[in-house]
Structure formats: C-alpha cells, structure tokens
Design a protein around this motif. Structure first.
Motif, short mmCIF file in Angstrom:
data_model
loop_
_atom_site.label_atom_id
_atom_site.label_comp_id
_atom_site.label_asym_id
_atom_site.label_seq_id
_atom_site.Cartn_x
_atom_site.Cartn_y
_atom_site.Cartn_z
N ASN A 1 67.28 -11.91 17.96
CA ASN A 1 67.77 -10.53 17.93
C ASN A 1 68.96 -10.36 17.00
OD1 ASN A 1 65.86 -9.65 19.84
ND2 ASN A 1 67.20 -10.20 21.55
N ILE A 2 69.15 -9.15 16.54
CA ILE A 2 70.29 -8.83 15.67
C ILE A 2 71.59 -9.06 16.44
CG2 ILE A 2 71.42 -6.97 14.36
CD1 ILE A 2 68.57 -5.69 14.15
N GLU A 3 72.58 -9.55 15.73
CA GLU A 3 73.89 -9.79 16.34
C GLU A 3 74.41 -8.50 16.99
OE1 GLU A 3 78.26 -11.20 14.77
OE2 GLU A 3 76.50 -12.07 13.81
N GLY A 4 74.89 -8.62 18.20
CA GLY A 4 75.35 -7.44 18.94
C GLY A 4 74.38 -7.01 20.01
N LEU B 1 47.96 4.40 21.55
CA LEU B 1 48.75 3.61 22.49
C LEU B 1 50.17 4.16 22.58
CD1 LEU B 1 47.68 -0.04 21.52
CD2 LEU B 1 46.93 1.26 23.54
N PRO B 2 50.71 4.34 23.79
CA PRO B 2 52.08 4.83 23.94
C PRO B 2 53.09 3.77 23.51
CG PRO B 2 51.13 4.32 26.09
CD PRO B 2 50.04 4.14 25.10
N VAL B 3 53.98 4.16 22.59
CA VAL B 3 54.97 3.22 22.04
C VAL B 3 56.37 3.61 22.50
CG1 VAL B 3 55.98 2.27 19.92
CG2 VAL B 3 53.52 2.80 20.00
N ILE B 4 57.11 2.66 23.03
CA ILE B 4 58.50 2.91 23.42
C ILE B 4 59.36 2.81 22.17
CG2 ILE B 4 60.46 2.07 24.78
CD1 ILE B 4 58.42 1.02 26.82
N PRO B 5 60.09 3.86 21.82
CA PRO B 5 60.91 3.83 20.58
C PRO B 5 61.87 2.64 20.56
CG PRO B 5 60.85 6.05 21.51
CD PRO B 5 60.24 5.14 22.53
N ARG B 6 62.06 2.10 19.38
CA ARG B 6 62.98 0.96 19.23
C ARG B 6 64.42 1.43 19.22
NH1 ARG B 6 59.87 -2.48 14.43
NH2 ARG B 6 57.84 -2.65 15.49
N ARG B 7 65.31 0.49 19.49
CA ARG B 7 66.74 0.78 19.50
C ARG B 7 67.31 0.54 18.10
NH1 ARG B 7 71.33 -2.45 21.05
NH2 ARG B 7 69.88 -4.19 21.25
N SER B 8 68.07 1.47 17.59
CA SER B 8 68.65 1.35 16.25
C SER B 8 70.02 0.69 16.33
CB SER B 8 68.77 2.73 15.60
OG SER B 8 69.29 2.62 14.29
N ILE B 9 70.23 -0.33 15.47
CA ILE B 9 71.51 -1.04 15.43
C ILE B 9 72.03 -1.03 13.99
CG2 ILE B 9 72.70 -3.25 15.82
CD1 ILE B 9 70.59 -3.93 17.89
N PHE B 10 73.28 -0.62 13.81
CA PHE B 10 73.91 -0.64 12.48
C PHE B 10 74.52 -2.02 12.26
CE2 PHE B 10 77.21 0.31 9.31
CZ PHE B 10 76.43 0.97 8.35
N TYR B 11 73.98 -2.76 11.29
CA TYR B 11 74.42 -4.14 11.08
C TYR B 11 74.53 -4.43 9.57
CZ TYR B 11 74.46 -9.27 11.39
OH TYR B 11 74.79 -10.61 11.27
N LYS B 12 75.71 -4.85 9.15
CA LYS B 12 75.98 -5.19 7.75
C LYS B 12 75.54 -4.08 6.79
CE LYS B 12 76.05 -10.22 8.23
NZ LYS B 12 75.51 -11.52 7.78
N GLY B 13 75.92 -2.86 7.13
CA GLY B 13 75.67 -1.71 6.26
C GLY B 13 74.26 -1.17 6.31
#
Length: 375
Positions: free
Chosen positions: A114-117, A74-86
């Motif tokens: 969702n993660i803050e930001g 199955l084709p997977v759309i890469p997730r977005r990386s977020i830097f949060y609390k280290g």
C-alpha cells in the motif's frame, strides 16, 4: 473440574469467533496472465445472479480487454484517493468495504504494498481486517510472491521478488484454487497481446516468460495447492479415515552450510506433507563447547534460529553415539521420516560405517520410518 469447565467454555467461544469471520478463497497462479482476475470476475457474476451481495473492492485489469469487459454489471466500491509525492494515487478503501458489509468482496493482488500513509502496509493485512469484520473475501496471488518460496523463485527467474505474502496467510484460506495453463498456452496468450501491450511483449519473452522458467513456476504452484489440500484433509477428515500424519526429523551437524540446506529442504518437505518437524543436533564429546571453534558455535546458534523461524522444534542432546541418539528421538517423537545430508556431509560419514549404518537402516525399517538423503 472448574478448569475443565473453563476450557470447554473457551473452546466454544473460539468456535463462535471463528464462525463470525469471513470465509477466504484464494486463486493462485504460476505467473501474470494465467487468468486469475478473469476467473474472480466470472465468479462474481455467478454469485450476483444467485442473489449474493458481491462487490468489487479492488480489481486490476491491466487494460486486458476481455477482463475489463467483465467489470460491466458488477458493483464497484470506489477507491480511496491518497495524495503522495505530488500525485493523486488510489488504494482500496478498506473502511468503505467494512461499512457497506457486502456478503462477498473481490480483492485483487494480495501481495500489493500500500501507499505510504495507508492504515496497513500490505494488502494482505487489509484482507485480514475485512475477514475479521465477517466479510467473505475472494483474492488472488502469483506463486512467486509466497514468502518461503522466495529463494526458489530467485533461483528460477533471477528476480528477487520484494512483495511477498507470509505462508500463514495462505494457510488461513478456506479454499485455494490453482489457475493452471501450459507454458505453451501462456506464451501464446502473451504473443497475442492478451497479457501485455505490444511494446512489452518481446521484453517479456526474453526475460520472465521463458518456457523452462514457466514450467518450474507451474510446478511450484501445483505443489503449493496440493499442500493446501493436505492441510484441509487434516482439519476436516476424521482421523481414522485420513492418511497418517507425517513427522519429520532433520539431523544436522555443526557444518554451517550443509546444515542450512538440510533445514530448508526439510522445511519444504514438512510444508508439503503438512507435518510437524524437528531438527536434531547431537553434541558428541569431540564437539563439546570447550573443543568446538567459536565460529562453529555461532553457526549452530544461527541454524537453530533458522529452524525455529521455519517452524521446527529444535532438539539438542549430548551423546557419544549419534545413531543411538537419533533412534531414541525417532521413538520418542513418533517420527515417520528421517532426513539427513548427502554422503560427503560429516554427519553421514559418521553413520555410514557399515555396522552402524546397517543398524540404523534395520531399526528404521522395522519401525516403518522412511530415510531421506537430501541432496
């Protein structure tokens, strides 16, 4: 004439806008482990084989072997990386999905925060954005995350679920499918290690995965899906072929505690039948503003607010005869069901006197109106 033209043009515009939105399908289950994610991935494979451009927007397999294996191919759309609390954390990449514009996108865990930001606070808000872009979405949620069932779930499980999905999000769905298992099958899956790892099984068995709790959550899930089917019938079946549209009237007194019970239970009944509903308060001469205590006045106002928040139209009228007032509203609003409290409620005591109650029952029965006494 000009106004009619404008109305017709607006109606056609609304139809165009609606047709541009993506279709929305939700798998709903009584708890984790019933197989919602597994079913979504199976459907994704079927769609792919039939030439549909389907992509995985976000899937959480929870390291379940059978589920994880279904991701292959199955084709997977890469997730977005977020830097949060280290830490580097991952979230669904909504913009990437919209840019790629697949025909169908699979989005797991609709109630996720969702993660803050992030652009949106909740994943269900992400899904609404994707739908607005004209992309079809298949998603999943557990019954304990439905907003209006929060108190019921807390009573059943002892857990105050914090991640919740508004009821109107489910009502936007074009299709709601219940993934059902018996409590015995679900507990067997848990013991076999198909839901959680071995170190978490015993804790789950002594907490959330109890047979009586699972049974009650299963009932909630079945009722919720049934109510969605009723709504679909209302919208798609011709009026002359559909079952009659329910209209409920909840009659309350100035008693704060009992009024809240009547309002909340009537709200669930209205939701179950996909009916419109009203809350009626009859102000008798004994309960005029200059005679009723201030705390009761405040309670009344709060109960009116609660009723409005839950979707009711509040009706307040002055009358020395509660029964006459009730029957008048029943006739005006074409009510099909009248809801009142148990015998110890003040309102019931007023109408229970033999002559008045007999008259009420006769009047309602002649009009084919149901009377529901709420516990």
């Amino acid at each position: 004439m000009e106004q009619e033209k404008q109305n017709n043009a607006q109606h056609f515009l609304d139809l165009i806008q609606k047709s541009r939105k993506g279709k929305f399908k939700i798998y709903i289950g009584m708890s984790a482990g019933v197989g919602k994610t597994f079913r979504m991935l199976q459907e994704a494979h079927t769609l792919l084989k039939n030439g549909i451009d389907v992509k995985i927007g976000y899937i959480e397999t929870h390291f379940r072997k059978e589920t994880h294996e279904l991701l292959d191919g199955l084709p997977v759309i890469p997730r977005r990386s977020i830097f949060y609390k280290g830490k580097n954390l991952e979230e669904m990449d909504v913009q990437a999905i919209i840019n790629l514009r697949p025909e169908v996108v699979i989005v797991d865990e609709l109630a996720h925060t969702n993660i803050e930001g992030s652009k949106n606070e909740k994943r269900w808000q992400d899904v609404l954005e994707i739908l607005e872009a004209g992309i079809n979405v298949i998603s999943a949620v557990n019954i304990q995350h439905i907003e209006s069932l929060n108190e019921d779930v807390k009573r059943i499980t002892g857990v105050d679920v914090q991640e919740r999905v508004p009821d109107n999000v489910l009502r936007l769905a074009d299709e709601v499918v219940n993934i059902d298992l018996t409590s015995e099958d679900l507990i067997s899956r848990l013991k076999e290690g198909k839901i959680y790892t071995q170190d978490k099984i015993q804790t789950a068995l002594t907490n959330f995965f109890k047979s009586d709790q699972i049974l009650q959550l299963r009932e909630l899930a079945l009722k919720e899906v049934a109510s969605q089917v009723v709504r679909k019938v209302e919208n798609e079946v011709p009026k002359n072929l559909a079952l009659k549209h329910e209209k409920l009237l909840a009659c309350i007194s100035s008693n704060d505690k009992t009024a809240k019970i009547v309002i909340r239970k009537a709200a669930r009944l209205a939701s179950y039948y996909n009916g419109s509903w009203y809350v009626l308060y009859v102000e008798t001469p004994k309960e005029s503003p200059n005679k009723i205590a201030l705390d009761k006045q405040r309670h009344l106002i709060n109960n009116f607010k609660l009723a409005t928040q839950l979707g009711a139209e509040v009706i307040k009228i002055e009358s020395s005869n509660i029964t006459d007032a009730m029957l008048k509203i029943v006739d005006q609003k074409n009510i099909t069901t009248v809801c009142i409290g148990k015998p110890h409620f003040n309102l019931f005591k007023v109408i229970l006197s033999t002559t008045i109650f007999r008259r009420l029952l006769n009047s309602l029965s002649q009009s084919n109106v149901d009377l529901v006494i709420l516990s």
